[in-house]
Design a protein around this motif. Structure first.
Motif, PDB file in Angstrom:
ATOM      1  N   ASP A  19       0.817  -1.185   0.129  1.00 49.03           N
ATOM      2  CA  ASP A  19       0.134   0.219  -0.069  1.00 49.03           C
ATOM      3  C   ASP A  19       1.042   1.157  -0.148  1.00 49.03           C
ATOM      4  O   ASP A  19       0.958   2.047   0.995  1.00 49.03           O
ATOM      5  N   ILE A  20       1.903   1.309  -1.168  1.00 49.06           N
ATOM      6  CA  ILE A  20       2.635   2.712  -1.158  1.00 49.06           C
ATOM      7  C   ILE A  20       2.339   3.472  -2.301  1.00 49.06           C
ATOM      8  O   ILE A  20       3.314   4.300  -2.708  1.00 49.06           O
ATOM      9  N   ALA A  21       1.409   3.248  -3.015  1.00 44.30           N
ATOM     10  CA  ALA A  21       1.077   4.299  -4.210  1.00 44.30           C
ATOM     11  C   ALA A  21       0.956   5.565  -3.669  1.00 44.30           C
ATOM     12  O   ALA A  21       0.861   5.879  -2.578  1.00 44.30           O
ATOM     13  N   ILE A  55      10.281   9.718 -10.575  1.00 44.69           N
ATOM     14  CA  ILE A  55      11.100   8.760 -10.071  1.00 44.69           C
ATOM     15  C   ILE A  55      10.483   8.092  -8.631  1.00 44.69           C
ATOM     16  O   ILE A  55      10.355   9.042  -7.719  1.00 44.69           O
ATOM     17  N   ASP A  56      10.074   6.865  -8.649  1.00 49.84           N
ATOM     18  CA  ASP A  56       9.427   6.202  -7.740  1.00 49.84           C
ATOM     19  C   ASP A  56       9.621   4.767  -7.560  1.00 49.84           C
ATOM     20  O   ASP A  56       8.879   3.993  -7.455  1.00 49.84           O
ATOM     21  N   ALA A  57      11.042   4.262  -7.569  1.00 57.50           N
ATOM     22  CA  ALA A  57      11.301   3.094  -7.493  1.00 57.50           C
ATOM     23  C   ALA A  57      12.174   2.595  -6.532  1.00 57.50           C
ATOM     24  O   ALA A  57      11.926   3.217  -5.053  1.00 57.50           O
ATOM     25  N   ASP A  58      13.380   1.803  -6.535  1.00 59.38           N
ATOM     26  CA  ASP A  58      14.237   1.503  -5.433  1.00 59.38           C
ATOM     27  C   ASP A  58      15.125   2.618  -5.125  1.00 59.38           C
ATOM     28  O   ASP A  58      15.680   3.406  -5.963  1.00 59.38           O
ATOM     29  N   LYS A  59      15.073   3.160  -3.566  1.00 61.32           N
ATOM     30  CA  LYS A  59      15.393   4.240  -3.296  1.00 61.32           C
ATOM     31  C   LYS A  59      17.006   4.172  -3.397  1.00 61.32           C
ATOM     32  O   LYS A  59      17.661   5.346  -3.502  1.00 61.32           O
ATOM     33  N   GLY A  60      17.431   2.947  -3.207  1.00 64.02           N
ATOM     34  CA  GLY A  60      18.964   2.890  -3.105  1.00 64.02           C
ATOM     35  C   GLY A  60      19.716   3.511  -4.671  1.00 64.02           C
ATOM     36  O   GLY A  60      21.070   3.816  -4.613  1.00 64.02           O
ATOM     37  N   VAL A 112      10.568  13.485  -7.478  1.00 62.07           N
ATOM     38  CA  VAL A 112      11.162  12.433  -6.900  1.00 62.07           C
ATOM     39  C   VAL A 112      10.283  12.221  -5.706  1.00 62.07           C
ATOM     40  O   VAL A 112      10.602  12.994  -4.896  1.00 62.07           O
ATOM     41  N   ASP A 113       9.851  11.187  -5.494  1.00 63.64           N
ATOM     42  CA  ASP A 113       8.949  10.726  -4.492  1.00 63.64           C
ATOM     43  C   ASP A 113      10.039  10.123  -3.244  1.00 63.64           C
ATOM     44  O   ASP A 113      11.009   9.735  -3.348  1.00 63.64           O
ATOM     45  N   ASN A 114       9.506  10.378  -1.887  1.00 65.13           N
ATOM     46  CA  ASN A 114      10.067   9.824  -0.834  1.00 65.13           C
ATOM     47  C   ASN A 114      11.482  10.046  -0.556  1.00 65.13           C
ATOM     48  O   ASN A 114      12.390   9.339  -0.183  1.00 65.13           O
ATOM     49  N   VAL A 115      11.529  11.495  -0.591  1.00 72.49           N
ATOM     50  CA  VAL A 115      12.977  11.925  -0.368  1.00 72.49           C
ATOM     51  C   VAL A 115      13.042  12.404   1.141  1.00 72.49           C
ATOM     52  O   VAL A 115      14.256  12.971   1.604  1.00 72.49           O
ATOM     53  N   ARG A 138      -2.012  11.007   4.755  1.00 71.11           N
ATOM     54  CA  ARG A 138      -2.354   9.731   5.015  1.00 71.11           C
ATOM     55  C   ARG A 138      -1.220   8.588   4.813  1.00 71.11           C
ATOM     56  O   ARG A 138      -1.011   7.518   5.610  1.00 71.11           O
ATOM     57  N   LYS A 139       0.123   9.213   4.210  1.00 65.07           N
ATOM     58  CA  LYS A 139       1.142   8.410   4.138  1.00 65.07           C
ATOM     59  C   LYS A 139       2.392   8.687   5.178  1.00 65.07           C
ATOM     60  O   LYS A 139       3.459   8.391   5.065  1.00 65.07           O
ATOM     61  N   GLY A 140       1.948   9.487   6.103  1.00 62.67           N
ATOM     62  CA  GLY A 140       2.841  10.086   6.954  1.00 62.67           C
ATOM     63  C   GLY A 140       3.613  11.378   6.717  1.00 62.67           C
ATOM     64  O   GLY A 140       3.123  12.070   5.889  1.00 62.67           O
TER      65      GLY A 140
HETATM   66 MG    MG Z   1       6.894   6.548  -3.593  1.00 60.82          MG
END
Ligand code: MG
Ligand code: SAH
Ligand code: DHB
Length: 227
Positions: free
Chosen positions: A38-40, A138-143, A164-167, A209-211
């Protein structure tokens, strides 16, 4: 810090501004039923992707990390008429769910989901001269986030928008001595962007909702132009 408040505010915003339609709801349901994480992107983020694609007049969009195609649907809805999204996904099971969701949303003709490790499919896109892309998400493997930023510049042009997501990751990005490859990769992406002569960038923290997380937003600038 009250994550339940952030979620309730997201619900308020969604109810007023981002009423998801049947295709998006079906995509979320099918992704959950297939056991996808559940990370969309959230609905408000997805709508922002659509708006940014429209504001860029994007005809060619590149996405790295399809999952079940939820963000892909929003991006494809932001395309100019006749435009195309290429979405790269490592996991064939995820790609199959994404393709079915895109088909159900009536977007099969304007999206190609390519299966493989993104570093390989990005190299293939370069060989095929598939670019230049107008927008890259960009929203794949963060490494490998930093490598994906460099590929986005190679496959872009002056004016290309890179998101870029999730930074931020609830502030974990501050952990300079982290052994978590996602954090090491995210910090390396910031170093690459900061030093890149062709990028002008900012990053915005988000809650919802994703923090607590954030997006990096960059524009490819002309050679020699000030950032
Ligand atoms: Mg993401
Ligand atoms: N953009 C999606 C969420 C993507 S989740 C949305 O918001 O709806 C991250 C995805 O990246 C997962 O499906 C995962 O399988 C994929 N992924 C992980 N490593 C990858 C790699 N090396 N190349 C391509 N995709 C990868
Ligand atoms: C994760 C990945 C994402 O792309 C995201 O938006 C949230 C979480 C994860 O791998 O945990």
């Amino acid at each position: 810090m009250d994550p339940t408040l952030w979620t309730r505010v997201d619900e308020f915003l969604e109810a007023r501004l981002v009423r998801g339609d049947e295709a998006l709801q079906a995509a979320a349901r099918a992704s959950a039923a297939a056991g996808l994480p559940d990370i969309a992107v959230t609905p408000t983020q997805g709508k922002l992707l659509q708006l940014l694609a429209q504001l860029s007049g994007a005809r060619r969009i590149l996405e790295i990390g399809s999952l079940g195609g939820f963000s892909t649907i929003w991006l494809a809805r932001g395309l100019e008429t006749g435009g195309h999204v290429i979405s790269l996904e490592l996991d064939p099971g995820h790609a199959a769910v994404a393709r079915a969701n895109l088909e159900h949303a009536g977007l099969a003709q304007c999206v190609t989901v390519r299966v493989g490790a993104a570093l390989d499919t990005l190299a293939a896109l370069a060989t095929e001269r598939a670019g230049p892309f107008d927008l890259v998400f960009i929203d794949a493997d963060k490494g490998r986030m930093a490598d994906y930023v460099e590929w986005a510049v190679r496959l872009g042009r002056t004016g290309t928008l890179i998101i870029v997501d999730n930074v931020v990751r609830a502030g974990d990005v501050l952990e300079a001595r982290s052994a978590d490859e996602a954090i090491v990769g995210t910090r390396r992406a910031f170093d690459v962007v900061a030093a890149h002569p062709r990028l002008s960038a900012t990053a915005i923290q988000t809650v919802g909702r994703k923090g607590h997380d954030g997006w990096l937003v960059a524009r490819i600038i002309a050679p020699g132009a000030p950032a």
